[in-house]
Motif scaffolding. Structure first.
Motif, PDB file in Angstrom:
ATOM      1  N   GLY A  68      16.074  26.925  38.098  1.00  0.00           N
ATOM      2  CA  GLY A  68      16.575  28.279  37.930  1.00  0.00           C
ATOM      3  C   GLY A  68      15.598  29.305  37.404  1.00  0.00           C
ATOM      4  N   HIS A  69      15.119  29.167  36.211  1.00  0.00           N
ATOM      5  CA  HIS A  69      14.325  30.200  35.553  1.00  0.00           C
ATOM      6  C   HIS A  69      13.045  29.590  34.988  1.00  0.00           C
ATOM      7  CE1 HIS A  69      17.788  32.780  35.894  1.00  0.00           C
ATOM      8  NE2 HIS A  69      18.528  31.815  35.384  1.00  0.00           N
ATOM      9  N   ALA A  70      11.999  30.400  34.937  1.00  0.00           N
ATOM     10  CA  ALA A  70      10.688  29.905  34.512  1.00  0.00           C
ATOM     11  C   ALA A  70      10.711  29.330  33.095  1.00  0.00           C
ATOM     12  CB  ALA A  70       9.652  31.011  34.616  1.00  0.00           C
ATOM     13  N   ASP A  71      11.349  30.032  32.155  1.00  0.00           N
ATOM     14  CA  ASP A  71      11.390  29.546  30.772  1.00  0.00           C
ATOM     15  C   ASP A  71      12.155  28.234  30.679  1.00  0.00           C
ATOM     16  OD1 ASP A  71       9.967  31.726  29.906  1.00  0.00           O
ATOM     17  OD2 ASP A  71      11.741  32.860  29.307  1.00  0.00           O
ATOM     18  N   ALA A  72      13.275  28.188  31.366  1.00  0.00           N
ATOM     19  CA  ALA A  72      14.085  26.967  31.345  1.00  0.00           C
ATOM     20  C   ALA A  72      13.336  25.843  32.044  1.00  0.00           C
ATOM     21  CB  ALA A  72      15.426  27.212  32.034  1.00  0.00           C
ATOM     22  N   HIS A  73      12.592  26.191  33.078  1.00  0.00           N
ATOM     23  CA  HIS A  73      11.882  25.198  33.878  1.00  0.00           C
ATOM     24  C   HIS A  73      10.927  24.362  33.029  1.00  0.00           C
ATOM     25  CE1 HIS A  73      10.288  23.487  37.546  1.00  0.00           C
ATOM     26  NE2 HIS A  73       9.079  23.747  37.121  1.00  0.00           N
ATOM     27  N   LYS A  74      10.197  25.009  32.135  1.00  0.00           N
ATOM     28  CA  LYS A  74       9.221  24.312  31.287  1.00  0.00           C
ATOM     29  C   LYS A  74       9.922  23.251  30.434  1.00  0.00           C
ATOM     30  CE  LYS A  74       7.781  26.363  27.625  1.00  0.00           C
ATOM     31  NZ  LYS A  74       7.184  27.251  26.633  1.00  0.00           N
ATOM     32  N   GLU A  78      10.035  18.916  30.662  1.00  0.00           N
ATOM     33  CA  GLU A  78       9.829  17.993  29.541  1.00  0.00           C
ATOM     34  C   GLU A  78      11.020  17.055  29.390  1.00  0.00           C
ATOM     35  OE1 GLU A  78       7.197  17.320  27.457  1.00  0.00           O
ATOM     36  OE2 GLU A  78       6.131  18.563  28.900  1.00  0.00           O
ATOM     37  N   ALA A  79      12.220  17.589  29.575  1.00  0.00           N
ATOM     38  CA  ALA A  79      13.422  16.755  29.496  1.00  0.00           C
ATOM     39  C   ALA A  79      13.383  15.671  30.573  1.00  0.00           C
ATOM     40  CB  ALA A  79      14.676  17.607  29.646  1.00  0.00           C
ATOM     41  N   VAL A  80      12.976  16.043  31.767  1.00  0.00           N
ATOM     42  CA  VAL A  80      12.892  15.072  32.867  1.00  0.00           C
ATOM     43  C   VAL A  80      11.883  13.977  32.538  1.00  0.00           C
ATOM     44  CG1 VAL A  80      12.158  14.773  35.277  1.00  0.00           C
ATOM     45  CG2 VAL A  80      13.739  16.617  34.668  1.00  0.00           C
ATOM     46  N   GLU A 104      15.179  12.985  22.797  1.00  0.00           N
ATOM     47  CA  GLU A 104      14.146  14.004  22.999  1.00  0.00           C
ATOM     48  C   GLU A 104      14.484  14.884  24.199  1.00  0.00           C
ATOM     49  OE1 GLU A 104      11.408  14.982  21.184  1.00  0.00           O
ATOM     50  OE2 GLU A 104      12.356  13.687  19.707  1.00  0.00           O
ATOM     51  N   ALA A 105      15.039  14.277  25.240  1.00  0.00           N
ATOM     52  CA  ALA A 105      15.433  15.048  26.422  1.00  0.00           C
ATOM     53  C   ALA A 105      16.484  16.091  26.041  1.00  0.00           C
ATOM     54  CB  ALA A 105      15.964  14.120  27.506  1.00  0.00           C
TER      55      ALA A 105
END
Length: 114
Positions: A68-74, A78-80, A104-105
């Protein structure tokens, strides 16, 4: 005057359409967090098979949310990464280690802002 009306109508349509995209991202994040929490809980109880399935489900939703969004993507990336580790450890029967990565995810999913 007609151009102004058309612009307002088009802007309103775009706003309503984008609101659905935001809701979808939030839905995937919510699902990802729910499954990661279940994965963590099962891992802590030593239920590696159940932890594995929930980690896989969480990762699928996390990947969708990250689009969806660049900030969320980062943060979703890491969660993935942590969910991949959770899956790897659950497959080896290491429930406690899998639970740590699921935790941590979840932290990164929360930071994603969705």
């Amino acid at each position: 005057m007609r151009a102004i009306s058309t612009t307002i109508a088009a802007g309103t349509l775009v706003l309503f359409m984008s609101a659905q995209v935001w809701a979808t991202d939030a839905g995937h994040t919510s699902e990802a967090m729910e499954h990661a929490g279940k994965s963590q809980a099962h891992g802590e109880m030593g239920h590696a098979k159940e932890a594995l399935q929930h980690a896989k489900d969480s990762m699928a939703h996390a990947k969708e949310a990250g689009k969806g969004h660049a900030d969320a993507h980062k943060h979703m990336d890491e969660a993935v990464k942590h969910l991949e580790e959770a899956i790897k450890h659950a497959e080896m029967g290491h429930g406690a280690e899998s639970a740590k990565h699921s935790e941590e995810a979840i932290k990164h999913m929360r930071k994603s802002g969705h």
